[in-house]
Design an enzyme around this catalytic site. Structure first.
Site, PDB file in Angstrom:
ATOM      1  N   CYS A 329       3.999 -10.867 -22.446  1.00 51.10           N
ATOM      2  CA  CYS A 329       4.505  -9.337 -22.658  1.00 51.10           C
ATOM      3  C   CYS A 329       5.501  -9.553 -21.432  1.00 51.10           C
ATOM      4  O   CYS A 329       6.798 -10.479 -21.348  1.00 51.10           O
ATOM      5  CB  CYS A 329       4.405  -8.222 -22.770  1.00 51.10           C
ATOM      6  SG  CYS A 329       4.823  -6.844 -23.325  1.00 51.10           S
ATOM      7  N   HIS A 427      -0.151 -10.138 -27.198  1.00 50.15           N
ATOM      8  CA  HIS A 427      -1.597  -9.730 -26.488  1.00 50.15           C
ATOM      9  C   HIS A 427      -3.235  -9.721 -27.364  1.00 50.15           C
ATOM     10  O   HIS A 427      -2.411  -9.793 -28.756  1.00 50.15           O
ATOM     11  CB  HIS A 427      -1.536  -7.721 -26.041  1.00 50.15           C
ATOM     12  CG  HIS A 427      -0.104  -7.234 -25.252  1.00 50.15           C
ATOM     13  ND1 HIS A 427      -0.316  -7.737 -23.802  1.00 50.15           N
ATOM     14  CD2 HIS A 427       0.852  -6.939 -25.117  1.00 50.15           C
ATOM     15  CE1 HIS A 427       0.868  -7.088 -23.223  1.00 50.15           C
ATOM     16  NE2 HIS A 427       1.024  -6.475 -23.799  1.00 50.15           N
TER      17      HIS A 427
END
Length: 486
Positions: A329, A427
């Protein structure tokens, strides 16, 4: 329908754990229960089944209750992006960034969202099990409170207060917290739970009797300290390491000031073949097989911090010696040529130079991407699942070689041409055993095993429910929850 609230004397007293335990305990008695946290401040988040984001702890509690994740479980989520400001997320979606003073003025509006979400849960759940935030005795936060007693008063629900004896001062914590509440708030406290006790309970009993006589409130039980209990932390970085083999893969994660979703690394922390180290500011990154740059709520500021620590030089040396580097991310965005913030979403508008390891640029945008996804890694076509929570989009030639091929016909991430550097917006990718094996194998672990993290979480939720049966006053709890005695 009954609402019961768990509040704590401090942060990390055990509120999240007790709510999870009570949810699973009730479910095992065929009670329909909904976990609920009116207001949460955390950088660990989850994407819900209805496409919003909530605190990670509430997603775990939903699993404990065996209900789908939903934004109603956590209607207010505050994600700090500076020491004095936070992104405010209402019903799963951001409405902007506020400082503490602005948010205090906004609380009456936020309370309406809280009460509406609670009302919707009451329409289908027999019990709404509520988790407070921090402590109800924070005098400076009492006015307009929506997270603790302000909510309990608004819905007229009973309260249990939990304290952590392992920190010390447990009787002062409980008696002092009660003393700082108003008369009406004190009246709705129906008992105490003491958490994380080690030793002979007989030695504690004189203190328990004193506490009951002094406060007039019952002690509902004492939960033992569990050495190997592993549930995702609500916000604090969990650094406990399960002992790995002598030849374990060395994995290093630099702790950025605004590190987010560090629960990504729990499966690695529990892996018997992995030695995972979180490296704080002021320390050089040690020799490792794999460095992982984690998610970040403030990518540009954390990039500056990374350079100030000299970690960019440590990473360059790591790659020269053949090590692997993974960005997740915000950490993925850092690997590119630059992070552009034309709207000033993370501070003053501007551009921060990236590490230049992947030929791509990232632009931060207002719209946040919130998705639960499935797909396959380009590494051995291993199955992977995860979730996206990000406000930027990345473009560039590097993305022509993606790390993940998603089931919705999108590609995600990058695997560099030399195979040393990888990045992804996903994630939770280490929670999939097959993806875990593939990624650890890529990082250099021979004959990598896959740890079934979901099964470990289920095991611990059931262990918590067992502790409720063994150590708490279940008759009193059933009465507080309004359910029939077993």
């Amino acid at each position: 329908m009954t609402t019961l609230m768990v509040q704590g004397t401090t942060s990390d007293a055990g509120k999240s754990t007790l709510v999870s335990a009570l949810c699973r305990w009730l479910v095992r008695q065929n009670v329909v229960v909904a976990p609920f946290k009116p207001q949460n401040m955390a950088l660990n988040a989850a994407v819900t089944a209805n496409g919003g984001e909530i605190g990670r702890a509430q997603a775990v509690q939903a699993q404990a209750a065996r209900v789908p994740t939903h934004t109603d479980l956590n209607p207010i989520l505050l994600k700090p992006n500076t020491d004095v400001g936070a992104q405010v997320i209402i019903n799963g979606h951001p409405i902007g960034t506020m400082d503490a003073v602005s948010y205090h003025a906004y609380k009456p509006t936020a309370m309406q969202a809280v009460l509406a979400a609670h009302g919707r849960l009451c329409e289908w759940a027999q019990v709404v099990m509520v988790e407070g935030a921090g402590s109800p005795a924070e005098i400076n936060l009492r006015e307009g409170d929506i997270a603790n007693m302000g909510f309990a008063e608004a819905v007229d629900c009973p309260v249990i207060i939990i304290a952590d004896i392992d920190k010390g001062g447990v009787f002062a914590h409980l008696a002092g917290t009660l003393a700082l509440l108003s008369a009406s708030e004190q009246a709705r406290v129906k008992g105490f739970v003491i958490n994380r006790f080690r030793g002979d309970i007989a030695l504690l009993e004189p203190g328990l009797r004193w506490l009951e006589e002094y406060t007039g409130k019952p002690v509902l039980g004492v939960l033992p300290y569990l050495q190997d209990l592993h549930l995702e932390a609500e916000d604090a970085v969990e650094t406990r390491q399960v002992g790995g083999a002598a030849d374990a893969l060395r994995v290093v994660v630099p702790v950025l000031p605004r590190i987010s979703n560090h629960t990504d690394f729990d499966p690695l922390r529990l892996h018997p073949q992995v030695d995972l180290q979180f490296i704080p500011a002021g320390q050089a990154l040690p020799p490792a097989d794999l460095i992982i740059l984690p998610g970040s709520k403030s990518v540009r500021a954390d990039l500056e911090h990374l350079r100030a620590q000299g970690w960019d030089q440590d990473i360059a040396r790591h790659l020269r010696y053949g090590g692997r580097l993974l960005g997740i991310c915000g950490g993925f965005q850092m690997l590119g040529n630059c992070v552009d913030d034309p709207l000033g979403l993370e501070g003053p508008a501007g551009t921060e130079r990236g590490l230049g390891l992947l030929d791509m640029v990232t632009e931060l945008r207002v719209d946040k991407q919130l998705r639960n996804v499935r797909g396959r890694l380009s590494l051995g076509h291993a199955e992977v699942s995860g979730y996206e929570i990000h406000a930027g989009t990345s473009e560039g030639d590097a993305l022509e070689n993606p790390l993940v091929l998603l089931d919705d016909d999108r590609a995600d991430g990058v695997l560099s041409d030399d195979g040393q550097v990888a990045g992804t917006y996903l994630h939770g990718l280490f929670e999939s055993p097959a993806a875990q094996q593939a990624l650890l194998g890529w990082a250099g672990l021979q004959q990598a095993q896959g740890v079934d993290y979901a099964a470990l979480r289920e095991r611990d939720l059931d262990r918590l429910a067992d502790l409720v049966e063994q150590h708490l006053d279940t008759a009193a709890l059933r009465e507080l929850c309004g359910v029939a005695h077993g």
